[in-house]
Design a protein around this motif. Structure first.
Motif, PDB file in Angstrom:
ATOM      1  N   UNK A 199       0.840  -1.203   0.000  1.00 44.82           N
ATOM      2  CA  UNK A 199       0.000   0.000   0.000  1.00 44.82           C
ATOM      3  C   UNK A 199       0.876   1.254   0.000  1.00 44.82           C
ATOM      4  N   UNK A 200       1.903   1.261   0.835  1.00 50.26           N
ATOM      5  CA  UNK A 200       2.803   2.421   0.879  1.00 50.26           C
ATOM      6  C   UNK A 200       3.560   2.579  -0.434  1.00 50.26           C
ATOM      7  N   UNK A 201       4.017   1.468  -1.000  1.00 54.11           N
ATOM      8  CA  UNK A 201       4.726   1.544  -2.280  1.00 54.11           C
ATOM      9  C   UNK A 201       3.796   2.076  -3.372  1.00 54.11           C
ATOM     10  N   UNK A 202       2.567   1.569  -3.410  1.00 53.00           N
ATOM     11  CA  UNK A 202       1.597   2.050  -4.390  1.00 53.00           C
ATOM     12  C   UNK A 202       1.316   3.533  -4.218  1.00 53.00           C
ATOM     13  N   UNK A 203       1.174   3.971  -2.974  1.00 49.26           N
ATOM     14  CA  UNK A 203       0.953   5.386  -2.693  1.00 49.26           C
ATOM     15  C   UNK A 203       2.129   6.229  -3.194  1.00 49.26           C
ATOM     16  N   UNK A 204       3.332   5.788  -2.905  1.00 50.56           N
ATOM     17  CA  UNK A 204       4.538   6.515  -3.329  1.00 50.56           C
ATOM     18  C   UNK A 204       4.585   6.606  -4.851  1.00 50.56           C
ATOM     19  N   UNK A 205       4.373   5.503  -5.518  1.00 46.19           N
ATOM     20  CA  UNK A 205       4.432   5.464  -6.975  1.00 46.19           C
ATOM     21  C   UNK A 205       3.371   6.358  -7.598  1.00 46.19           C
ATOM     22  N   UNK A 206       2.141   6.228  -7.135  1.00 44.23           N
ATOM     23  CA  UNK A 206       1.031   6.968  -7.742  1.00 44.23           C
ATOM     24  C   UNK A 206       1.068   8.455  -7.405  1.00 44.23           C
ATOM     25  N   UNK A 207       1.248   8.783  -6.149  1.00 46.12           N
ATOM     26  CA  UNK A 207       1.204  10.181  -5.747  1.00 46.12           C
ATOM     27  C   UNK A 207       2.493  10.930  -6.100  1.00 46.12           C
ATOM     28  N   UNK A 208       3.563  10.200  -6.322  1.00 41.23           N
ATOM     29  CA  UNK A 208       4.836  10.838  -6.672  1.00 41.23           C
ATOM     30  C   UNK A 208       5.064  11.000  -8.165  1.00 41.23           C
ATOM     31  N   UNK A 209       4.157  10.514  -8.996  1.00 37.66           N
ATOM     32  CA  UNK A 209       4.362  10.578 -10.446  1.00 37.66           C
ATOM     33  C   UNK A 209       4.402  12.012 -10.962  1.00 37.66           C
ATOM     34  N   UNK A 210       3.513  12.868 -10.474  1.00 38.53           N
ATOM     35  CA  UNK A 210       3.509  14.264 -10.895  1.00 38.53           C
ATOM     36  C   UNK A 210       4.786  14.980 -10.473  1.00 38.53           C
ATOM     37  N   UNK A 211       5.237  14.701  -9.271  1.00 35.71           N
ATOM     38  CA  UNK A 211       6.489  15.278  -8.769  1.00 35.71           C
ATOM     39  C   UNK A 211       7.667  14.831  -9.629  1.00 35.71           C
ATOM     40  N   UNK A 212       7.664  13.573 -10.008  1.00 35.61           N
ATOM     41  CA  UNK A 212       8.726  13.038 -10.857  1.00 35.61           C
ATOM     42  C   UNK A 212       8.740  13.735 -12.215  1.00 35.61           C
ATOM     43  N   UNK A 213       7.568  13.963 -12.780  1.00 38.04           N
ATOM     44  CA  UNK A 213       7.481  14.678 -14.057  1.00 38.04           C
ATOM     45  C   UNK A 213       7.897  16.137 -13.900  1.00 38.04           C
ATOM     46  N   UNK A 214       7.560  16.736 -12.761  1.00 39.46           N
ATOM     47  CA  UNK A 214       7.954  18.126 -12.487  1.00 39.46           C
ATOM     48  C   UNK A 214       9.461  18.306 -12.615  1.00 39.46           C
ATOM     49  N   UNK A 215      10.210  17.341 -12.100  1.00 39.64           N
ATOM     50  CA  UNK A 215      11.677  17.429 -12.132  1.00 39.64           C
ATOM     51  C   UNK A 215      12.292  16.664 -13.301  1.00 39.64           C
ATOM     52  N   UNK A 216      11.461  16.264 -14.261  1.00 33.45           N
ATOM     53  CA  UNK A 216      11.922  15.593 -15.474  1.00 33.45           C
ATOM     54  C   UNK A 216      12.771  14.364 -15.150  1.00 33.45           C
ATOM     55  N   UNK A 217      12.345  13.620 -14.140  1.00 30.71           N
ATOM     56  CA  UNK A 217      13.069  12.424 -13.711  1.00 30.71           C
ATOM     57  C   UNK A 217      12.346  11.140 -14.105  1.00 30.71           C
ATOM     58  N   UNK A 218      11.343  11.255 -14.963  1.00 30.08           N
ATOM     59  CA  UNK A 218      10.601  10.087 -15.424  1.00 30.08           C
ATOM     60  C   UNK A 218      11.439   9.317 -16.443  1.00 30.08           C
ATOM     61  N   UNK A 219      10.989   8.133 -16.754  1.00 28.13           N
ATOM     62  CA  UNK A 219      11.703   7.294 -17.710  1.00 28.13           C
ATOM     63  C   UNK A 219      11.469   7.841 -19.114  1.00 28.13           C
ATOM     64  N   UNK A 220      12.571   8.053 -19.828  1.00 24.59           N
ATOM     65  CA  UNK A 220      12.488   8.550 -21.197  1.00 24.59           C
ATOM     66  C   UNK A 220      13.644   7.922 -21.968  1.00 24.59           C
ATOM     67  N   UNK A 221      13.382   7.554 -23.198  1.00 22.61           N
ATOM     68  CA  UNK A 221      14.443   7.041 -24.059  1.00 22.61           C
ATOM     69  C   UNK A 221      15.159   8.261 -24.631  1.00 22.61           C
ATOM     70  N   UNK A 222      16.354   8.548 -24.124  1.00 22.10           N
ATOM     71  CA  UNK A 222      17.075   9.781 -24.447  1.00 22.10           C
ATOM     72  C   UNK A 222      17.992   9.690 -25.654  1.00 22.10           C
ATOM     73  N   UNK A 223      17.884   8.659 -26.459  1.00 20.51           N
ATOM     74  CA  UNK A 223      18.796   8.486 -27.587  1.00 20.51           C
ATOM     75  C   UNK A 223      18.730   9.698 -28.520  1.00 20.51           C
ATOM     76  N   UNK A 224      17.532  10.164 -28.829  1.00 21.58           N
ATOM     77  CA  UNK A 224      17.359  11.303 -29.729  1.00 21.58           C
ATOM     78  C   UNK A 224      17.158  12.591 -28.925  1.00 21.58           C
ATOM     79  N   UNK A 225      16.316  12.541 -27.906  1.00 15.99           N
ATOM     80  CA  UNK A 225      15.890  13.722 -27.156  1.00 15.99           C
ATOM     81  C   UNK A 225      17.059  14.552 -26.640  1.00 15.99           C
ATOM     82  N   UNK A 226      18.050  13.912 -26.060  1.00 23.00           N
ATOM     83  CA  UNK A 226      19.165  14.649 -25.450  1.00 23.00           C
ATOM     84  C   UNK A 226      20.019  15.381 -26.472  1.00 23.00           C
ATOM     85  N   UNK A 227      19.949  14.989 -27.711  1.00 22.43           N
ATOM     86  CA  UNK A 227      20.759  15.625 -28.758  1.00 22.43           C
ATOM     87  C   UNK A 227      20.030  16.783 -29.448  1.00 22.43           C
ATOM     88  N   UNK A 228      18.769  16.980 -29.095  1.00 23.43           N
ATOM     89  CA  UNK A 228      17.984  18.022 -29.732  1.00 23.43           C
ATOM     90  C   UNK A 228      18.204  19.374 -29.046  1.00 23.43           C
TER      91      UNK A 228
END
Length: 181
Positions: free
Chosen positions: A59-88
């Motif tokens: 339950x705590x892990x689910x809460x952390x994952x779900x409620x922390x997703x917006x915070x993770x996106x705020x700091x651009x720490x979400x999973x992204x395939x950076x092969x192309x993105x980082x070079x743009x």
């Protein structure tokens, strides 16, 4: 940025909200570590385990994952395939972010909010608890975190969309003038 003060205010308020929630979630991580530690000690030292403790961990892990997703996106720490993105360039990254929001983030988050709302509402109506003896009697709380967590993610996506749209609406020559100063 040429997005206007109203949209900038909306983005800033969304960011503040997810910042506050992210800080709260960080304390829940500390609580999760303590619960896992207690569970491990109980298993190995006392050769016992409780269903309540094990359910509390997920339950705590689910809460952390779900409620922390917006915070993770705020700091651009979400999973992204950076092969192309980082070079743009900044504008190229803004295009990827705007299109990603429009075609992936917004539809996906809205779909999950829509499909999980009834699921969470029903759990609240029946005050759903664990089917296991000794389990957590408040399962409806974690189920309500699904639509709420994706709503926070959707809001943060709106903030990200607004900011990246501002980058795209800023004339390219304005970027070069900033660099010269």
């Amino acid at each position: 940025m040429q997005i206007g003060p109203f949209l900038e205010t909306i983005a800033a308020r969304i960011d503040v909200c997810n910042e506050w929630i992210g800080r709260l979630v960080s304390w829940v991580v500390v609580l999760l570590v303590a619960v896992v530690f207690i569970d491990v000690v109980m298993r190995y030292a006392a050769n016992t385990s409780f269903v309540f403790t094990q359910e509390l961990e997920w339950h705590l892990f689910g809460f952390i994952f779900l409620m922390g997703a917006g915070y993770t996106l705020l700091y651009d720490q979400h999973v992204r395939v950076d092969v192309v993105y980082q070079r743009l360039s900044e504008r190229g990254q803004a295009w990827i972010n705007v299109l990603g929001c429009l075609f992936f983030l917004f539809p996906g988050a809205i779909l999950i909010i829509y499909t999980s709302f009834g699921f969470a509402r029903e759990a609240f109506v029946f005050m759903e608890g664990s089917p296991d003896p000794g389990g957590i009697p408040f399962r409806f709380i974690i189920k309500s975190c699904v639509p709420l967590g994706f709503l926070l993610l959707l809001f943060q996506g709106v903030s990200m969309f607004i900011r990246n749209l501002g980058i795209l609406l800023t004339p390219p020559c304005a970027d070069k003038e900033k660099d010269v100063r």
